[in-house]
Design a protein around this motif. Structure first.
Motif, mmCIF file in Angstrom:
data_model
loop_
_atom_site.group_PDB
_atom_site.id
_atom_site.type_symbol
_atom_site.label_atom_id
_atom_site.label_comp_id
_atom_site.label_asym_id
_atom_site.label_seq_id
_atom_site.Cartn_x
_atom_site.Cartn_y
_atom_site.Cartn_z
ATOM 1 N N ALA A 299 0.822 -1.217 0.000
ATOM 2 C CA ALA A 299 0.000 0.000 0.000
ATOM 3 C C ALA A 299 0.849 1.257 0.000
ATOM 4 O O ALA A 299 0.440 2.304 -0.523
ATOM 5 N N PRO A 303 -0.589 1.784 -4.407
ATOM 6 C CA PRO A 303 -1.930 1.667 -3.837
ATOM 7 C C PRO A 303 -3.031 1.378 -4.850
ATOM 8 O O PRO A 303 -4.166 1.073 -4.459
ATOM 9 N N ASP A 304 -2.733 1.456 -6.136
ATOM 10 C CA ASP A 304 -3.758 1.467 -7.174
ATOM 11 C C ASP A 304 -4.765 0.323 -7.041
ATOM 12 O O ASP A 304 -5.963 0.534 -6.823
ATOM 13 N N TRP A 307 -6.666 -0.109 -3.595
ATOM 14 C CA TRP A 307 -7.817 0.801 -3.466
ATOM 15 C C TRP A 307 -9.037 0.194 -4.162
ATOM 16 O O TRP A 307 -10.137 0.168 -3.601
ATOM 17 N N LYS A 308 -8.846 -0.330 -5.342
ATOM 18 C CA LYS A 308 -9.938 -0.941 -6.106
ATOM 19 C C LYS A 308 -10.465 -2.190 -5.391
ATOM 20 O O LYS A 308 -11.682 -2.423 -5.320
ATOM 21 N N PRO A 318 -16.090 4.652 -0.265
ATOM 22 C CA PRO A 318 -14.997 5.615 -0.377
ATOM 23 C C PRO A 318 -15.391 7.052 -0.031
ATOM 24 O O PRO A 318 -14.513 7.917 0.080
ATOM 25 N N HIS A 321 -13.350 9.670 2.299
ATOM 26 C CA HIS A 321 -12.108 9.060 2.784
ATOM 27 C C HIS A 321 -11.030 9.158 1.709
ATOM 28 O O HIS A 321 -11.315 9.058 0.511
ATOM 29 N N ASP A 322 -9.790 9.318 2.142
ATOM 30 C CA ASP A 322 -8.698 9.337 1.174
ATOM 31 C C ASP A 322 -8.263 7.901 0.871
ATOM 32 O O ASP A 322 -8.723 6.938 1.494
ATOM 33 N N THR A 323 -7.357 7.784 -0.088
ATOM 34 C CA THR A 323 -6.932 6.466 -0.561
ATOM 35 C C THR A 323 -6.352 5.619 0.558
ATOM 36 O O THR A 323 -6.670 4.422 0.683
ATOM 37 N N GLU A 324 -5.509 6.208 1.380
ATOM 38 C CA GLU A 324 -4.881 5.454 2.459
ATOM 39 C C GLU A 324 -5.916 4.899 3.432
ATOM 40 O O GLU A 324 -5.822 3.745 3.872
ATOM 41 N N ILE A 326 -9.078 4.241 2.786
ATOM 42 C CA ILE A 326 -9.881 3.220 2.104
ATOM 43 C C ILE A 326 -9.143 1.891 2.094
ATOM 44 O O ILE A 326 -9.713 0.831 2.405
ATOM 45 N N ILE A 327 -7.854 1.937 1.746
ATOM 46 C CA ILE A 327 -7.063 0.699 1.702
ATOM 47 C C ILE A 327 -6.940 0.086 3.091
ATOM 48 O O ILE A 327 -7.092 -1.138 3.268
#
Length: 391
Positions: A299, A303-304, A307-308, A318, A321-324, A326-327
């Motif tokens: 991550a 992260p691509d 995240w998906k 999502p 929330h930011d990507t971090e 969410i992951i």
């Protein structure tokens, strides 16, 4: 999407009572004398092996039993099987069981027709040119070996657990798949299988190859379904429809269809192989420990797809929330799923002692070289960090 060749000649015979067709299927493959491979005594006690023997006799096919194959199958049993296959002049190998039995049959299939030490086909010293035909009656959905050209064997003398992929030689001629045969599996065995088949998809799903929306879409659908059916089986272990979904998903997860046109990863499996080679733990249990740690490490660098995965498989909303975040939530939900299956995500707890990470990294480098994986190429120091994160 990359160019690809997908070749899957296995005949899948799926549904209730299909084991009664085993003799017919073996006869169609030209079998005259079969080596009947199996694990412990459960297949005998359940009446499955007697039914298969009767099916073979009805087709005039002779057979020789070869039992006692254990989980994390070992080279010594392969050498023993090669000797039996040659002495008995068998012309077909019939694996009745799960991945351990099937992988052992495949290793014997490589070693019996040649004077080359079969282990050289695993450690990369030689390439096989031929193999005996293999058929399968599946009783444990997990490894997907019933539809793949792959095999994994542990050399107990060198503590090496190595996988091979020879699809043109090792894909089974047929796979008999009756979900009813899986209903008596212990809950932990079902859980190990579910973790393994999910990871077979992860190894293909987590790829940097662009424009793979179709493959990603049905991979996500299989993962979601397996997780749903896993929860059903926790409380309804004799639910035929859930067993059927899980059994077929295990095949789709590893017959190559989820990886077509993609550069695959396989870092998680290879990291885990060192754990089960040294500590002889179930492969699925080891993956439940390694996968979340691998995801947390990746991550930070790529992260691509994580995240998906979090959104499309783990159902993370999502919004806001930011990507971090969410992951992180996606990985946390995956860990909760493993815990709901009754599995630990702690390597210390799994092996029951302080793991020898130095030994695992040393063995990993010996087996795989200095770089592992593709989604995030891992140095040996990266691998060491992931092992520490899994403690």
């Amino acid at each position: 999407m990359e160019n690809f060749t997908f070749w899957s000649p296995t005949e899948f015979v799926f549904g209730r009572d299909t084991e009664s067709r085993t003799g017919e299927l073996a006869s169609r493959c030209g079998a005259k004398k079969v080596m009947l491979l199996f694990g412990g005594g459960s297949a005998e006690r359940s009446g499955l092996l007697p039914r298969i023997r009767t099916s073979l006799k009805e087709q005039g096919i002779d057979y020789v039993d070869f039992g006692g194959i254990r989980p994390n199958p070992t080279a010594d049993k392969v050498y023993e099987g090669i000797e039996v296959a040659r002495r008995e002049n068998v012309d077909f190998l019939l694996a009745v069981g799960g991945g351990s039995v099937i992988d052992t049959a495949k290793a014997i299939a490589l070693g019996a027709p040649t004077d080359v030490d079969f282990w050289k086909f695993y450690n990369g010293e030689a390439m096989p040119q031929t193999a005996m035909p293999v058929g399968v009656v599946l009783t444990i959905p997990a490894a997907g070996s019933e539809g793949s050209g792959n095999s994994v064997i542990t050399n107990e003398k060198t503590l090496q657990k190595i996988s091979v992929r020879y699809p043109m030689l090792l894909r089974p001629k047929f796979a008999v798949m009756n979900p009813e045969l899986t209903m008596t599996l212990p809950a932990e065995q079902t859980a190990y299988g579910i973790v393994d088949m999910l990871c077979h998809i992860y190894e293909r799903y987590f790829s940097n190859t662009p424009a793979t929306e179709l493959v990603d879409g049905y991979s996500e659908a299989i993962m979601r379904d397996v997780m749903d059916q896993a929860m059903t089986l926790r409380y309804q272990p004799d639910n035929y429809d859930a067993r059927a979904d899980v059994m077929w998903a295990g095949t789709l997860a590893h017959n190559g269809i989820c990886g077509v046109g993609k550069t695959e990863d396989w870092a998680s499996h290879r990291l885990e192989h060192e754990i089960s080679a040294i500590y002889d733990v179930p492969h699925g249990a080891g993956l439940a420990v390694i996968v979340p740690a691998w995801m947390k490490f990746c991550a930070k660098r790529n992260p691509d797809k994580l995240w998906k995965f979090a959104i499309n498989v783990m159902a993370v909303d999502p919004t806001g929330h930011d990507t971090e975040e969410i992951i992180s939530e996606g990985i946390s939900r995956l860990e909760d799923f493993y815990h709901d299956l009754g599995l630990t995500t702690s390597m210390r707890e799994l092996v029951g002692t302080e793991p020898d990470i130095d030994a695992m990294v040393k063995s990993l480098e010996r087996n795989m070289g200095k770089v592992l994986g593709n989604y995030v190429p891992l140095s040996m120091e990266d691998c060491r960090e992931i092992y520490h994160m899994a403690l």
